[in-house]
Scaffold this motif. Structure first.
Motif, mmCIF file in Angstrom:
data_model
loop_
_atom_site.group_PDB
_atom_site.id
_atom_site.type_symbol
_atom_site.label_atom_id
_atom_site.label_comp_id
_atom_site.label_asym_id
_atom_site.label_seq_id
_atom_site.Cartn_x
_atom_site.Cartn_y
_atom_site.Cartn_z
ATOM 1 N N CYS A 117 0.828 -1.202 0.000
ATOM 2 C CA CYS A 117 0.000 0.000 0.000
ATOM 3 C C CYS A 117 0.866 1.257 0.000
ATOM 4 C CB CYS A 117 -0.910 0.030 1.229
ATOM 5 S SG CYS A 117 -2.087 -1.319 1.333
ATOM 6 N N ARG A 128 -5.436 8.931 1.511
ATOM 7 C CA ARG A 128 -5.875 7.813 0.668
ATOM 8 C C ARG A 128 -4.861 6.685 0.800
ATOM 9 N NH1 ARG A 128 -10.032 8.990 -3.246
ATOM 10 N NH2 ARG A 128 -10.677 11.165 -3.009
ATOM 11 N N TRP A 130 -3.718 3.506 -1.070
ATOM 12 C CA TRP A 130 -3.784 2.886 -2.384
ATOM 13 C C TRP A 130 -3.314 1.434 -2.310
ATOM 14 C CZ3 TRP A 130 -5.789 6.208 -6.039
ATOM 15 C CH2 TRP A 130 -5.734 7.572 -5.739
ATOM 16 N N ASP A 131 -4.122 0.517 -2.838
ATOM 17 C CA ASP A 131 -3.795 -0.906 -2.850
ATOM 18 C C ASP A 131 -2.916 -1.191 -4.066
ATOM 19 O OD1 ASP A 131 -3.722 -3.657 -2.888
ATOM 20 O OD2 ASP A 131 -5.851 -3.921 -2.433
ATOM 21 N N SER A 140 -7.082 0.333 -6.362
ATOM 22 C CA SER A 140 -8.208 0.852 -5.590
ATOM 23 C C SER A 140 -7.672 1.624 -4.400
ATOM 24 C CB SER A 140 -9.102 -0.296 -5.119
ATOM 25 O OG SER A 140 -8.369 -1.195 -4.298
ATOM 26 N N HIS A 141 -8.542 2.321 -3.717
ATOM 27 C CA HIS A 141 -8.100 3.089 -2.562
ATOM 28 C C HIS A 141 -9.211 3.193 -1.535
ATOM 29 C CE1 HIS A 141 -10.249 6.292 -4.778
ATOM 30 N NE2 HIS A 141 -10.492 6.770 -3.570
ATOM 31 N N GLN A 142 -8.823 3.486 -0.318
ATOM 32 C CA GLN A 142 -9.762 3.806 0.734
ATOM 33 C C GLN A 142 -9.367 5.159 1.296
ATOM 34 O OE1 GLN A 142 -7.824 0.463 3.251
ATOM 35 N NE2 GLN A 142 -8.827 1.761 4.760
ATOM 36 N N SER A 179 -9.454 0.924 8.704
ATOM 37 C CA SER A 179 -9.842 2.344 8.636
ATOM 38 C C SER A 179 -10.179 2.909 10.012
ATOM 39 C CB SER A 179 -11.030 2.530 7.692
ATOM 40 O OG SER A 179 -10.735 2.081 6.388
#
Length: 270
Positions: A117, A128, A130-131, A140-142, A179
């Motif tokens: 990540c 953010r 990032w995977d 993708s991201h969270q 998260s």
């Protein structure tokens, strides 16, 4: 042409946040450092280990504000005012990934210890994650939300916790995999410029845009010490690998170090 910064000034702006991993002045990625007199110094610390020591990859459309090496030194991430994040292959200088999603300038970044990540912080007040796993069909991201100001600094711990400092004068310690916000640190009177975990992850050191450095208990959020004596703004801070000494760098061209002992706080909750 602006006067180039001296070695102490360059060190003050580019000290690493995690032992053994470079997070600024990344060899062949050009960036800029502001000087006390308002001038701007282009920084390009060419490293002889690269195939071409003079290689300066281009791709960003505006100023580069953050660069970070991956722990294995094979990749380098950069972000800036064009709101984009680019991941480069170190040996070739080729762009591996282009990460788009931030709504404002990208100001901070750090790779996770596993290199799976990348965390980036922005003027849009979000972080953010990032995977970057090879098996992921698309990046993708969270988003980690909670700060009310620019995310000015980021630092992963060895176990994968993430610390973020902000213009809102607070520091958050996150468990990115869920998260979860583990603890919020309050006490700086100005924006937070640099953060770094101790090797045992029991403490966190932070430098605000002021003449002080703070040491925190990562579990309780309590400020253990406030270290003063810096003659100018403390730009950066870091623990030595054994965790016994912490070092800060300032624009006054000096380097301060202080011995530090652990009073056996509890281990971080995961």
């Amino acid at each position: 042409m602006a006067r180039c910064c001296s070695q102490p000034q360059r060190m003050a702006a580019c000290m690493v946040g995690r032992p053994g991993v470079g997070s600024c002045c990344g060899g062949w990625v050009a960036t800029q450092v502001g000087l006390p007199n308002g001038a701007v110094c282009p920084v390009s610390c060419h490293l002889s280990s690269f195939p071409d020591p003079g290689l300066v990859p281009t791709g960003h459309q505006r100023s580069v504000e953050t660069v970070s090496f991956s722990p294995d030194s094979k990749q380098l991430a950069s972000g800036g005012w064009d709101k984009r994040v680019m991941i480069w292959e170190v040996q070739s200088g080729q762009v591996l990934r282009l990460l788009v999603g931030h709504r404002d300038s990208v100001q901070s970044s750090d790779f996770s210890p596993t290199v799976n990540c990348l965390a980036t912080g922005s003027w849009d007040s979000t972080i953010r994650i990032w995977d970057l796993r090879a098996g992921t069909p698309a990046v993708s991201h969270q988003a980690l939300e909670g700060h009310s100001g620019n995310i000015s600094c980021l630092c992963y711990s060895a176990s994968g916790l993430l610390a973020s400092g902000s213009w809102d004068k607070t520091i958050h310690i996150w468990k990115p995999m869920t998260s979860s916000l583990l603890v919020q640190l309050k006490g700086h009177v100005t924006w937070v410029k640099s953060v770094a975990f101790s090797p045992d992850e029991l403490r966190l050191v932070s430098a605000g845009y002021s003449r002080m450095v703070k040491v925190w208990d990562c579990n309780t959020g309590k400020c253990l010490e406030t270290l003063k004596g810096v003659l100018d703004v403390a730009h950066t801070c870091a623990f030595t690998p054994d965790g016994k000494i912490l070092v800060s760098g300032a624009a006054d061209q000096t380097r301060r170090q202080a011995s530090h002992t652990t009073t056996s706080p509890r281990a971080p909750q995961t």
